[in-house]
Write an enzyme that holds these catalytic residues in place. Structure first.
Site, mmCIF file in Angstrom:
data_model
loop_
_atom_site.group_PDB
_atom_site.id
_atom_site.type_symbol
_atom_site.label_atom_id
_atom_site.label_comp_id
_atom_site.label_asym_id
_atom_site.label_seq_id
_atom_site.Cartn_x
_atom_site.Cartn_y
_atom_site.Cartn_z
ATOM 1 N N ARG A 1 0.858 -1.185 0.000
ATOM 2 C CA ARG A 1 0.000 0.000 0.000
ATOM 3 C C ARG A 1 0.892 1.231 0.000
ATOM 4 O O ARG A 1 1.673 1.437 0.922
ATOM 5 C CB ARG A 1 -0.898 0.007 1.241
ATOM 6 C CG ARG A 1 -1.860 1.173 1.337
ATOM 7 C CD ARG A 1 -2.648 1.082 2.653
ATOM 8 N NE ARG A 1 -3.671 2.109 2.758
ATOM 9 C CZ ARG A 1 -3.466 3.333 3.218
ATOM 10 N NH1 ARG A 1 -2.248 3.708 3.617
ATOM 11 N NH2 ARG A 1 -4.464 4.210 3.287
ATOM 12 N N LYS B 1 -5.227 5.496 9.446
ATOM 13 C CA LYS B 1 -6.527 6.017 9.023
ATOM 14 C C LYS B 1 -7.240 6.605 10.244
ATOM 15 O O LYS B 1 -8.129 5.977 10.827
ATOM 16 C CB LYS B 1 -7.378 4.913 8.385
ATOM 17 C CG LYS B 1 -6.867 4.460 7.032
ATOM 18 C CD LYS B 1 -7.860 3.526 6.356
ATOM 19 C CE LYS B 1 -7.402 3.151 4.965
ATOM 20 N NZ LYS B 1 -8.398 2.293 4.275
ATOM 21 N N SER C 1 -12.670 -4.754 1.914
ATOM 22 C CA SER C 1 -12.862 -4.036 3.170
ATOM 23 C C SER C 1 -14.349 -3.893 3.432
ATOM 24 O O SER C 1 -15.090 -3.385 2.579
ATOM 25 C CB SER C 1 -12.221 -2.643 3.103
ATOM 26 O OG SER C 1 -10.820 -2.732 3.140
#
Length: 210
Positions: free
Chosen positions: A39, A138, A108
């Site tokens: 990522r 996040k 997700s």
């Protein structure tokens, strides 16, 4: 043989330094990481391809599963084991059409069981829930409850817990039904990445013995 999603699932940090990134991934794999998700939200396309290609090779050598976050075309280009999709990405069907039947597709599902039900119906290979704890990766993520993991066991697919997971709170998620815990900073920001990964991996061994 198709790989599966279980155990320590590490999510790479946004690093432009490819040498540093790959050294950290190598250390995590030595420590027992079974899944690596690439990522990188800040790198350009060329750097993302270069880094993903290196990590794909490391995972193959270690027998670990390599997943690309939000990048079906990148996953296809570097022969990744699969892709992880968020709510802003195209659906499972579109990803399957590009990657083929032999690749893993994770979705997700945040804190919503209906998303998991929908993903399973579309042919997802694993589902992820979170954030279970406050996350520096996040900070604005929705909060998920541990009972969601127990409820999701009925789907008979691997379940990944994510969000603010540390060595202090991971065991409770594993006990609640998580087949894998997705960890970023608690592994990659640790003073010794290999030792941190080994401690997380050891939680699964302890659970299987209990």
């Amino acid at each position: 043989m198709r790989k599966t999603v279980s155990g320590l699932y590490v999510v790479t940090p946004d690093l432009a330094d490819s040498v540093l990134l790959t050294s950290k991934v190598e250390a995590a794999l030595r420590g027992g990481a079974r899944v690596v998700q690439y990522r990188n939200k800040v790198a350009d396309e060329r750097l993302r391809h270069e880094q993903a290609l290196h990590i794909a090779r490391l995972c193959r050598d270690a027998g670990a599963c390599f997943i690309v976050n939000d990048g079906v075309e990148l996953a296809r280009a570097v022969a990744a084991d699969g892709v992880h999709l968020g709510k802003e990405d195209n659906g499972v069907g579109a990803a399957r059409a590009r990657l083929g039947p032999g690749k893993l597709i994770g979705v997700s599902c945040y804190n919503q069981l209906w998303r998991a039900r929908e993903a399973v119906g579309q042919g997802a290979d694993y589902v992820a829930f979170g954030s279970f704890f406050p996350s520096s990766t996040k900070p604005g993520a929705v909060t998920a409850r541990r009972d969601l993991l127990r409820a999701a066991k009925k789907f008979a697919l691997p379940i990944v817990a994510i969000g603010g997971i540390t060595l202090d709170n991971a065991a409770g998620l594993i006990e609640a039904g998580a087949d894998a815990v997705a960890v970023a900073s608690a592994v990659f920001d640790a003073p010794d990445v290999e030792i941190a990964a080994r401690r997380f991996a050891g939680l699964f061994a302890e659970h299987s013995e209990s």
